[in-house]
Design an enzyme around this catalytic site. Structure first.
Site, PDB file in Angstrom:
ATOM      1  N   CYS A  12     -11.506  -3.510  -3.027  1.00  0.00           N
ATOM      2  CA  CYS A  12     -11.756  -2.656  -4.074  1.00  0.00           C
ATOM      3  C   CYS A  12     -11.907  -2.575  -5.596  1.00  0.00           C
ATOM      4  CB  CYS A  12     -11.052  -1.624  -3.150  1.00  0.00           C
ATOM      5  SG  CYS A  12      -9.065  -2.323  -3.309  1.00  0.00           S
ATOM      6  N   CYS A  96      -3.102  -1.535  -9.943  1.00  0.00           N
ATOM      7  CA  CYS A  96      -4.455  -0.354  -9.972  1.00  0.00           C
ATOM      8  C   CYS A  96      -3.877   0.644 -11.028  1.00  0.00           C
ATOM      9  CB  CYS A  96      -4.655  -0.258  -8.700  1.00  0.00           C
ATOM     10  SG  CYS A  96      -5.944   0.803  -8.010  1.00  0.00           S
ATOM     11  N   HIS A 124       5.914  -1.324   2.869  1.00  0.00           N
ATOM     12  CA  HIS A 124       4.560  -1.110   2.034  1.00  0.00           C
ATOM     13  C   HIS A 124       5.089  -1.260   0.901  1.00  0.00           C
ATOM     14  CE1 HIS A 124       1.265  -1.607   0.659  1.00  0.00           C
ATOM     15  NE2 HIS A 124       0.710  -2.107   1.729  1.00  0.00           N
ATOM     16  N   GLU A 126       3.726  -0.870  -1.683  1.00  0.00           N
ATOM     17  CA  GLU A 126       3.352   0.005  -2.610  1.00  0.00           C
ATOM     18  C   GLU A 126       4.127   1.388  -2.773  1.00  0.00           C
ATOM     19  OE1 GLU A 126      -0.650   1.523  -2.331  1.00  0.00           O
ATOM     20  OE2 GLU A 126       0.211   3.708  -2.746  1.00  0.00           O
TER      21      GLU A 126
HETATM   22 FE1  F3S Z   1      -7.588  -0.531  -3.923  1.00  0.00          FE
HETATM   23 FE2  F3S Z   1      -6.423   0.162  -5.836  1.00  0.00          FE
HETATM   24 FE3  F3S Z   1      -7.570   2.124  -4.339  1.00  0.00          FE
HETATM   25  S1  F3S Z   1      -6.168  -1.340  -5.411  1.00  0.00           S
HETATM   26  S2  F3S Z   1      -7.417   0.806  -2.398  1.00  0.00           S
HETATM   27  S3  F3S Z   1      -8.803   0.818  -5.927  1.00  0.00           S
HETATM   28  S4  F3S Z   1      -5.609   2.013  -5.263  1.00  0.00           S
END
Ligand code: F3S
Length: 295
Positions: A12, A96, A124, A126
């Protein structure tokens, strides 16, 4: 045999950015390069970076102060940022942006007096990181049963999601919350890349004889893809590399679907496709990419 590969399979945006950050440092830096935890949940990528000298640390104190340290896409608590800066390390923040947005959101709402609920897995990284931005006071719910002990006298509730949970889980838990509390601020923070990947994999799994999900053993989004597809396709397998392909006589299978978790590099996916094509021996193999629209 036809192999249908989900368009959304693999890295991703957030994971791609984190891996790129490390690769850029490798090209330009002579100083030691550290990652706080594995940069992504994929052993092949981590092993490759380790072979090039990148060191994974689980504690900031393990790093030398003259190095660069990369924070992975999952993000971290404010305490970790402080530790990094106190130590004098150069911070390379690959959190991210979608996760960073949740950090800012829970911080703001916590300051406004809301009780924060995170729908997700309390272990997790996150979720641990998000919780840090509301002083580690969030309540973390992974099932409807987890909501039972919540105090109904809490007046202001703000609920957010771990970016990789399923829509189904989000709807189930927020519906139960609304029955319990009147004043709820709801932020569906599931990442659109995640829902797109899940929807595509689900749709493909409804139309194939066998489904292969590729991803790291500790990747929770890979596990979720597996769970979703297994509901529709009995022959669903979760593998990390081509070496884990199940002992199934592939020549007897007409349609195989493939998807992969957000931390799975393209070369691992390509290797699986190549191995399956070889297992099919002389048989004809059509490889098509689909975004969920299956005939
Ligand atoms: Fe990837 Fe960020 Fe979505 S790490 S799964 S683009 S929240």
């Amino acid at each position: 045999m036809e192999i249908i590969v989900a368009k959304s399979a693999g890295f991703c945006f957030g994971v791609n950015n984190a891996v790129k950050t490390v690769n850029n440092l490798l090209e330009k830096q002579k100083d030691p390069i550290y990652t706080y935890g594995p940069i992504i949940h994929n052993a092949q990528v981590v092993d490759f970076l380790t072979s090039r000298g990148v060191v994974k640390v689980d504690d900031i104190d393990e790093a030398d102060s003259n190095g660069h340290i990369v924070i992975r896409a999952h993000g971290v608590t404010p305490e970790i940022y402080k530790k990094i800066l106190d130590k004098g390390l150069i911070l390379e923040d690959a959190t991210c942006p979608y996760v960073k947005k949740i950090h800012n959101l829970v911080k703001e709402k916590c300051e406004e007096g809301y009780k924060i609920i995170i729908v997700g897995d309390k272990n997790h990284p996150e979720v641990i990181g998000i919780n840090g931005w509301c002083n580690n006071k969030a309540y973390i719910a992974d099932t409807v049963e987890d909501l039972e002990i919540l105090d109904e006298s809490d007046e202001k509730i703000c609920v957010v999601a771990q970016t990789t949970i399923t829509k189904e889980k989000w709807v189930e838990i927020t519906t139960a919350l609304k029955k319990k509390f009147e004043n709820i601020l709801e932020f569906d923070t599931i990442c659109s890349a995640t829902s797109k990947r899940q929807n595509e994999a689900e749709e493909i799994s409804k139309h194939v004889d066998m489904m292969v999900i590729i991803g790291g053993k500790s990747s929770s989004n890979t596990q979720k893809l597996y769970d979703i597809c297994k509901k529709h396709c009995n022959l669903t397998y979760k593998i990390e590399t081509s070496g884990d392909l199940p002992p199934v006589d592939i020549k007897k299978i007409k349609k195989i679907g493939i998807s992969a978790g957000a931390s799975t590099p393209d070369w691992v996916i390509e290797e699986v496709i190549k191995t399956m094509s070889e297992l099919n021996k002389q048989g004809k193999v059509d490889i098509v990419e689909k975004d969920g629209e299956i005939d």
